[in-house]
Design an enzyme around this catalytic site. Structure first.
Site: not given
Ligand code: NAD
Length: 265
Positions: A33, A154, A158, A165
């Protein structure tokens, strides 16, 4: 397969910890994290309400990449670019779900694909990847008298818009029409915008509540409208797809792959 989860305490990170735990032949070997996160040091099993697995949440991404066969990354764009560099340095598989990357960050990912097997997808669900193909086909068949609009909704947490997507759906429609999305995208409308330009691909963004992800591509003609819709009811579909991508990429040569490659579409 030893899988590491960066951003392990995030919404998707927690889903991924649970998804890897149920996968035969794979286990959670570590998780990171951002420094200073309140869950730092907690056991990764306990973090998702399961039994302890004896692996603690850390902020040491370099050590995680060195110790794992594959890393799954749903974090933030700046972190993902740094992780792509670590994947290149260590030759570790990297599955990228983070959206909202800028051109420079995307360039780091493309370069890392020369050194390691990377999978990047705006959406890891099987259904959305099918819809991408259907949208491209519809855009190829229908003339540009059918106005294309991409609508997405969403949850209120977000941070990027339109969603990755929605942009991927726009890219698929543009590919079907034989145009470049950047030349025809209309992402913001406010005030006296003038009439809609023929051939544009419009975007509309809704944010609210706990909506996991709804996407509709409309082909609005004269006298009829075609709508292709996907609704995600749970983040589990993204986590399951990302774990599948990690296992698939473990047998691939270096390269930057898509979920279509993983699914064999
Ligand atoms: P979220 O904010 O709940 O989770 C992101 C996490 O990353 C947080 O806990 C944050 O503290 C952590 N983080 C930030 N900097 C970091 C670092 N340097 N090292 C490690 N961890 C770090 O967000 P989420 O809803 O889980 O979404 C995360 C990303 O995934 C977004 O960009 C979202 O759009 C994307 N997403 C993609 C899909 C897909 O299928 N491709 C699906 C859902 C979400």
């Amino acid at each position: 397969m030893k899988i590491g989860i960066v951003g392990a305490a995030g919404r998707m990170g927690r889903m991924l910890l649970a998804a890897v735990a149920t996968e035969d032949g794979a286990h959670v070997a570590g998780g990171t994290e951002a420094a200073g996160h309140p869950d730092m040091g907690r056991d990764l099993g306990e973090l998702v309400g399961s039994d302890a697995i004896g692996v603690a949440l850390t902020s040491d991404a370099r050590a995680l990449f060195a110790a794992c066969d594959a890393i799954i990354d749903f974090t933030v764009p700046a972190a993902t670019a740094a992780h792509a560099q670590l994947a290149a340095d260590t030759g570790t598989v990297l599955v990228i779900g983070t959206t909202g990357l800028d051109a420079a960050q995307q360039g780091v990912i493309a370069a890392a694909g020369q050194k390691a097997a990377l999978v990047q997808a705006a959406n890891y669900s099987v259904g959305v990847n099918l819809v991408l193909g259907l949208v491209e086909q519809a855009a190829r068949i229908l003339p540009d008298a059918y106005d294309i609009e991409v609508l997405e909704m969403h949850h209120h947490h977000k941070v990027d818009a339109p969603s990755g997507t929605a942009l991927a759906l726009g890219e698929a429609a543009a590919a079907g029409r034989g145009v470049t999305l950047g030349d025809v995208a209309d992402k913001v409308r406010d005030g006296i915008t003038g009439a809609r330009k023929r051939g544009d691909i419009g975007f509309a963004t809704l944010r609210g509540g706990d909506v996991v992800g709804d996407h509709t591509v409309m082909f609005a003609g004269t006298g009829e409208r075609i709508e292709i819709t996907h609704k995600a009811a749970s983040r589990e579909i993204f986590a399951a797809g990302a774990v599948r991508a990690a296992i698939w990429a473990g047998t691939q040569k270096p390269g930057l792959y898509s979920m279509k490659d993983v699914l064999g579409f």
